[in-house]
Write a protein that holds these residues in place. Structure first.
Motif, PDB file in Angstrom:
ATOM      1  N   HIS A 164      45.298  39.987  50.506  1.00  0.00           N
ATOM      2  CA  HIS A 164      45.745  40.022  49.108  1.00  0.00           C
ATOM      3  C   HIS A 164      44.715  40.654  48.171  1.00  0.00           C
ATOM      4  N   LEU A 165      43.540  40.973  48.678  1.00  0.00           N
ATOM      5  CA  LEU A 165      42.425  41.342  47.805  1.00  0.00           C
ATOM      6  C   LEU A 165      42.734  42.556  46.941  1.00  0.00           C
ATOM      7  N   GLU A 166      43.304  43.594  47.507  1.00  0.00           N
ATOM      8  CA  GLU A 166      43.580  44.795  46.717  1.00  0.00           C
ATOM      9  C   GLU A 166      44.547  44.491  45.577  1.00  0.00           C
ATOM     10  N   THR A 167      45.572  43.691  45.852  1.00  0.00           N
ATOM     11  CA  THR A 167      46.524  43.313  44.798  1.00  0.00           C
ATOM     12  C   THR A 167      45.830  42.495  43.723  1.00  0.00           C
ATOM     13  N   TRP A 168      45.007  41.545  44.136  1.00  0.00           N
ATOM     14  CA  TRP A 168      44.304  40.718  43.151  1.00  0.00           C
ATOM     15  C   TRP A 168      43.330  41.544  42.325  1.00  0.00           C
ATOM     16  N   ASN A 169      42.649  42.491  42.946  1.00  0.00           N
ATOM     17  CA  ASN A 169      41.749  43.356  42.175  1.00  0.00           C
ATOM     18  C   ASN A 169      42.516  44.193  41.164  1.00  0.00           C
ATOM     19  N   GLU A 170      43.690  44.681  41.544  1.00  0.00           N
ATOM     20  CA  GLU A 170      44.504  45.442  40.593  1.00  0.00           C
ATOM     21  C   GLU A 170      44.979  44.553  39.448  1.00  0.00           C
ATOM     22  N   ASP A 171      45.261  43.284  39.727  1.00  0.00           N
ATOM     23  CA  ASP A 171      45.611  42.355  38.652  1.00  0.00           C
ATOM     24  C   ASP A 171      44.442  42.194  37.686  1.00  0.00           C
ATOM     25  N   ARG A 172      43.248  42.055  38.217  1.00  0.00           N
ATOM     26  CA  ARG A 172      42.068  41.958  37.346  1.00  0.00           C
ATOM     27  C   ARG A 172      41.932  43.212  36.483  1.00  0.00           C
ATOM     28  N   ARG A 173      42.137  44.362  37.080  1.00  0.00           N
ATOM     29  CA  ARG A 173      42.033  45.617  36.331  1.00  0.00           C
ATOM     30  C   ARG A 173      43.107  45.701  35.250  1.00  0.00           C
ATOM     31  N   ARG A 174      44.286  45.173  35.554  1.00  0.00           N
ATOM     32  CA  ARG A 174      45.368  45.186  34.558  1.00  0.00           C
ATOM     33  C   ARG A 174      45.003  44.317  33.359  1.00  0.00           C
ATOM     34  N   TRP A 175      44.449  43.134  33.610  1.00  0.00           N
ATOM     35  CA  TRP A 175      44.062  42.274  32.493  1.00  0.00           C
ATOM     36  C   TRP A 175      42.891  42.875  31.725  1.00  0.00           C
ATOM     37  N   ALA A 176      41.979  43.518  32.415  1.00  0.00           N
ATOM     38  CA  ALA A 176      40.867  44.186  31.735  1.00  0.00           C
ATOM     39  C   ALA A 176      41.376  45.293  30.828  1.00  0.00           C
ATOM     40  N   ALA A 177      42.344  46.063  31.304  1.00  0.00           N
ATOM     41  CA  ALA A 177      42.914  47.147  30.485  1.00  0.00           C
ATOM     42  C   ALA A 177      43.589  46.583  29.243  1.00  0.00           C
ATOM     43  N   LEU A 178      44.266  45.446  29.398  1.00  0.00           N
ATOM     44  CA  LEU A 178      44.919  44.841  28.240  1.00  0.00           C
ATOM     45  C   LEU A 178      43.892  44.312  27.250  1.00  0.00           C
ATOM     46  N   TYR A 179      42.864  43.643  27.741  1.00  0.00           N
ATOM     47  CA  TYR A 179      41.770  43.236  26.846  1.00  0.00           C
ATOM     48  C   TYR A 179      41.204  44.455  26.108  1.00  0.00           C
ATOM     49  N   ASN A 180      40.943  45.527  26.837  1.00  0.00           N
ATOM     50  CA  ASN A 180      40.373  46.726  26.214  1.00  0.00           C
ATOM     51  C   ASN A 180      41.258  47.229  25.079  1.00  0.00           C
ATOM     52  N   GLU A 181      42.552  47.227  25.319  1.00  0.00           N
ATOM     53  CA  GLU A 181      43.494  47.696  24.299  1.00  0.00           C
ATOM     54  C   GLU A 181      43.492  46.779  23.082  1.00  0.00           C
ATOM     55  N   LEU A 182      43.499  45.480  23.307  1.00  0.00           N
ATOM     56  CA  LEU A 182      43.648  44.521  22.211  1.00  0.00           C
ATOM     57  C   LEU A 182      42.363  44.312  21.420  1.00  0.00           C
ATOM     58  N   LEU A 183      41.213  44.591  22.050  1.00  0.00           N
ATOM     59  CA  LEU A 183      39.923  44.348  21.392  1.00  0.00           C
ATOM     60  C   LEU A 183      39.263  45.628  20.895  1.00  0.00           C
ATOM     61  N   ALA A 184      39.921  46.759  21.077  1.00  0.00           N
ATOM     62  CA  ALA A 184      39.280  48.064  20.869  1.00  0.00           C
ATOM     63  C   ALA A 184      38.725  48.259  19.464  1.00  0.00           C
ATOM     64  N   ASP A 185      39.370  47.703  18.455  1.00  0.00           N
ATOM     65  CA  ASP A 185      38.953  47.965  17.077  1.00  0.00           C
ATOM     66  C   ASP A 185      38.068  46.867  16.502  1.00  0.00           C
ATOM     67  N   LEU A 186      37.603  45.962  17.345  1.00  0.00           N
ATOM     68  CA  LEU A 186      36.780  44.859  16.869  1.00  0.00           C
ATOM     69  C   LEU A 186      35.296  45.150  17.109  1.00  0.00           C
ATOM     70  N   PRO A 187      34.415  44.488  16.369  1.00  0.00           N
ATOM     71  CA  PRO A 187      32.971  44.755  16.501  1.00  0.00           C
ATOM     72  C   PRO A 187      32.346  44.054  17.706  1.00  0.00           C
ATOM     73  N   VAL A 188      32.896  44.354  18.881  1.00  0.00           N
ATOM     74  CA  VAL A 188      32.324  43.889  20.138  1.00  0.00           C
ATOM     75  C   VAL A 188      32.175  45.099  21.054  1.00  0.00           C
ATOM     76  N   VAL A 189      31.234  45.014  21.981  1.00  0.00           N
ATOM     77  CA  VAL A 189      31.053  46.071  22.972  1.00  0.00           C
ATOM     78  C   VAL A 189      31.825  45.673  24.226  1.00  0.00           C
ATOM     79  N   LEU A 190      32.754  46.521  24.633  1.00  0.00           N
ATOM     80  CA  LEU A 190      33.615  46.235  25.770  1.00  0.00           C
ATOM     81  C   LEU A 190      32.988  46.772  27.054  1.00  0.00           C
ATOM     82  N   PRO A 191      33.362  46.207  28.198  1.00  0.00           N
ATOM     83  CA  PRO A 191      32.827  46.732  29.461  1.00  0.00           C
ATOM     84  C   PRO A 191      33.307  48.156  29.711  1.00  0.00           C
ATOM     85  N   MET A 192      32.453  48.945  30.325  1.00  0.00           N
ATOM     86  CA  MET A 192      32.754  50.348  30.612  1.00  0.00           C
ATOM     87  C   MET A 192      32.920  50.546  32.112  1.00  0.00           C
ATOM     88  N   GLU A 193      33.675  51.559  32.461  1.00  0.00           N
ATOM     89  CA  GLU A 193      33.814  51.969  33.853  1.00  0.00           C
ATOM     90  C   GLU A 193      33.345  53.418  33.947  1.00  0.00           C
TER      91      GLU A 193
END
Length: 373
Positions: free
Chosen positions: A249-278
């Motif tokens: 299941h690892l690949e699926t679970w990693n993709e789920d993590r990436r999906r939530w990270a992408a959503l966080y990135n979208e929702l937090l993009a305009d706030l005064p925090v530094v987001l994780p980079m890839e």
């Protein structure tokens, strides 16, 4: 009175509910056999994880700390030797160096990836340096090519600390396959975790593999014939059976993590925090989703009051811990790691998060900054 969702930083029970019948079936293949140490189930997992990582061998070890310890022991690193690693790692990386009697030498971090800064490694090399341990931190690979080139020039061994990066990619290759050895933790909360302690070492060298087998099990090839002083540091077959299920299941679970990270990135993009980079060379697997905020402690208190659990990974860089105060490091020796330790905050991140929870976390962060204006 407003009610808030209770959102954990991690929740292993949700994943268990998804795979429990597979887990029970896997354990039933072990329990009736009477083979509760070593044996065919462990060998099967080792083969599968080696294939997953793209290496010839994997050796199941009792935990990630001991994987690092045995890797260093297999290289005959000991008193008088130095091993270079990164300042912001989990303390186990440095403890493994200390266990063999060597001295950890700490390097500051890359300001973008939070992994070891390759440009600061060479200046730390002395005639006592034996190895470099880059750490793939939070799920993002360290920039390995320059580290490997430095190691080649100076005749050093490179051991990947891949405890937080199961399935992460560096230039298309999986972590654990990039250096002389890769050391993994299978602690329950990891991207690939068992139900207890576990670890592993991945490698291609047959001579090192043989030596590690002997070190792992009391210094013996043949039972009761002890050739060297060894250890009792085997991964047990029940944990191996669990890991075999979860590896599927690892690949699926990693993709789920990436999906939530992408959503966080979208929702937090305009706030005064530094987001994780890839970085362009990497595929991040988000063991942690780590932001930086100058008002970190106040933000954490705000989120806690709203039922949102967060983590600080890690609050004190290893060379500034009391255990290593005898080495004499100061904040100015590792200025970026020291500063970031005061700003880092890990938001809830695990594959079984729900979209409403990610959105609630992001909204709570937004409300925090709105309250400050």
């Amino acid at each position: 009175m407003r009610r808030f969702l209770e959102i954990p930083a991690e929740d292993l029970t949700r994943q268990y509910q998804q795979v429990k019948y597979e887990i029970w079936a896997a354990m039933e293949t072990v329990l009736p056999t009477g083979k509760y140490t070593l044996g065919p189930t462990l060998r099967a997992f080792e083969g599968e994880f080696a294939a997953y990582c793209g290496v010839r061998y994997c050796l199941g070890i009792a935990n990630g700390t001991e994987a690092l310890h045995l890797a260093l022991a297999a290289l005959d690193i000991g008193p008088g030797d130095e091993v270079i690693t990164v300042a912001n790692t989990y303390v186990a990386t440095a403890f493994a160096v200390s266990y063999v009697g060597a001295t950890p030498v700490f390097v500051d971090i890359d300001p973008v990836t939070y992994t070891i800064d390759p440009s600061k490694v060479e200046e730390k090399i002395t005639d006592r340096t034996r190895a470099i341990i880059p750490v793939h931190h939070y799920g993002h690979p360290a920039d390995m090519d320059p580290i490997l080139e430095i190691a080649r020039q100076y005749g050093l061994t490179v051991i990947e600390d891949a405890a937080q990066s199961h399935g992460a990619l560096y230039k298309g290759r999986k972590t654990g396959s990039l250096a002389d050895m890769g050391c993994f933790s299978f602690y329950p909360s990891k991207n690939l975790g068992c139900y207890g302690d576990g670890g592993g070492i991945t490698l291609n060298d047959p001579e090192l593999y043989d030596k590690l087998q002997v070190l792992r099990y009391m210094g013996q090839h043949v039972k009761h014939i002890h050739e060297i002083i060894g250890f009792q540091q085997r991964l047990d077959p029940l944990q191996a059976a669990i890991l075999r299920v979860k590896l599927r299941h690892l690949e699926t679970w990693n993709e789920d993590r990436r999906r939530w990270a992408a959503l966080y990135n979208e929702l937090l993009a305009d706030l005064p925090v530094v987001l994780p980079m890839e970085k362009e060379f990497a595929k991040h697997v988000y063991y942690m989703y780590t932001i930086r905020c100058q008002e970190r402690d106040a933000l954490r208190d705000w989120l806690t009051a709203r039922g949102i659990e967060t983590q600080i990974i890690y609050p004190i860089p290893v060379p500034l811990q009391k255990a290593y105060q005898h080495l004499g490091y100061k904040e100015e020796d590792i200025p970026i790691a020291a500063q970031y330790a005061k700003e880092l905050l890990c938001l809830p991140m695990f594959p079984e998060l729900r979209e409403e929870e990610v959105r609630a976390v992001a909204e709570a962060v937004r409300e925090f900054f709105a309250s400050r204006s």
